[in-house]
Write an enzyme that holds these catalytic residues in place. Sequence first.
Site, PDB file in Angstrom:
ATOM      1  N   GLY A  30      10.202  21.877  45.362  1.00  0.00           N
ATOM      2  CA  GLY A  30      10.889  23.158  45.308  1.00  0.00           C
ATOM      3  C   GLY A  30      11.094  23.632  43.886  1.00  0.00           C
ATOM      4  O   GLY A  30      10.592  23.044  42.919  1.00  0.00           O
ATOM      5  N   ASP A  51       8.782  15.844  50.403  1.00  0.00           N
ATOM      6  CA  ASP A  51       9.022  17.264  50.686  1.00  0.00           C
ATOM      7  C   ASP A  51       8.220  17.662  51.914  1.00  0.00           C
ATOM      8  O   ASP A  51       7.079  17.219  52.083  1.00  0.00           O
ATOM      9  CB  ASP A  51       8.596  18.111  49.477  1.00  0.00           C
ATOM     10  N   LEU A  94      17.590  16.638  46.542  1.00  0.00           N
ATOM     11  CA  LEU A  94      17.544  18.082  46.334  1.00  0.00           C
ATOM     12  C   LEU A  94      17.033  18.819  47.574  1.00  0.00           C
ATOM     13  O   LEU A  94      16.791  20.027  47.523  1.00  0.00           O
ATOM     14  CB  LEU A  94      16.640  18.428  45.150  1.00  0.00           C
ATOM     15  N   TYR A 166      25.073  26.866  55.210  1.00  0.00           N
ATOM     16  CA  TYR A 166      24.816  26.281  53.889  1.00  0.00           C
ATOM     17  C   TYR A 166      26.111  25.790  53.250  1.00  0.00           C
ATOM     18  O   TYR A 166      26.200  24.653  52.787  1.00  0.00           O
ATOM     19  CB  TYR A 166      24.140  27.319  52.999  1.00  0.00           C
ATOM     20  N   LYS A 170      26.773  21.784  52.884  1.00  0.00           N
ATOM     21  CA  LYS A 170      26.891  21.140  51.577  1.00  0.00           C
ATOM     22  C   LYS A 170      28.249  20.465  51.405  1.00  0.00           C
ATOM     23  O   LYS A 170      28.349  19.402  50.773  1.00  0.00           O
ATOM     24  CB  LYS A 170      26.663  22.175  50.467  1.00  0.00           C
TER      25      LYS A 170
END
Length: 364
Positions: A30, A51, A94, A166, A170
């Site tokens: 990313g 990924d 990530l 999101y 998180k």
Amino acid sequence: MKIQHRPARPARSMPRSSSSKVVAVTGGAGFLGTHLCEALLARGHHVVCLDNYATGSRENLRPLVATNRLTLIEHDVVEPFPAGLPRFDEIWNLACPASPPHYQRDPVRTLFICADGARRVLERAAEDGARIFHASTSEVYGDPDIHPQPETYAGHVNPVGPRACYDEGKRFAEAVFTDGCARAGLELRMARIFNTYGPFMHPDDGRVVSNFVVQALRGEDITVYGDGSQTRSFCYADDLIAGFLALMALDGDPSGPVNLGNPVETRMDELAELVVELTGSRSRIVRHPLPVDDPRRRRPDIAKARALLNWEPKVSLRTGLARTIGYFAGRIAAEPPVRLLPGFLAAATRPQAARPQAEGVLVS
């Protein structure tokens, strides 16, 4: 979750020097993952990039394959790590879509990427005794009532709003890593990332910098939401990665998350005007309604990062935007038909500074 400190199965070994490490980077193809993989390879480490390419790109890392120290594996972080991987010294997490159009495309999946991804990383780190780096976000603060936002602020988040998948995902991941690492005796580093920009951003990722730059280069209207008075604090990718590396290398317990971002606050209408100036665009700036739960102000308190890491951003917004505009000009020039501004079309065809070249192993 069963947590243990020793590998439960044989792991393939990789040659190591006294200073090199074997590290895994989930989401390594990313935007930020690409910058991180470059930086780790430049330090002589062996990097395994995991990924599924949902928002990342294999092409981002192809120039680095020549190092023979990069392994690309197509893998979804919600699943257990593949068999046969080496023992890792570090795992950098990530993996998660980070722009609203991407994480809102499938909100439930976004939540499970945060939740199950944290679980899988924690399981593997416990097997290997690896240090964990978790990329969290300033979105854990929601639409903040405290300004600027220190790490001690618990946030103001709508758990049932359009951004909740999101924000709450998180927040949950932070809890998983905090409690899981404490229970397993693992070392944890967590960065709360504020708005970051630079090369390797996707042109259609819906973030404000990429939106404004691409619209300006194409001569389209630049869309500012609300009255433009809402603010963000923009950190150039190179500065952020320097913060990542300093935090991961820190000796001693950082005592929870660390804000990483630029404390210089910028209004959205000011950003739009600066992009128009730097591109030489004739685009109009137009107003659209402000999205639901869009934060009014966003600015990090980086006192903790300054004290622990001796870190703060160095690249100015004007300089970083100029570099980012050059990157997008090159991408747009390679994707005709477009209405690219002549000056930037010429700039995009000029030779660029050499990127770290090397070798690598491509596995998928």
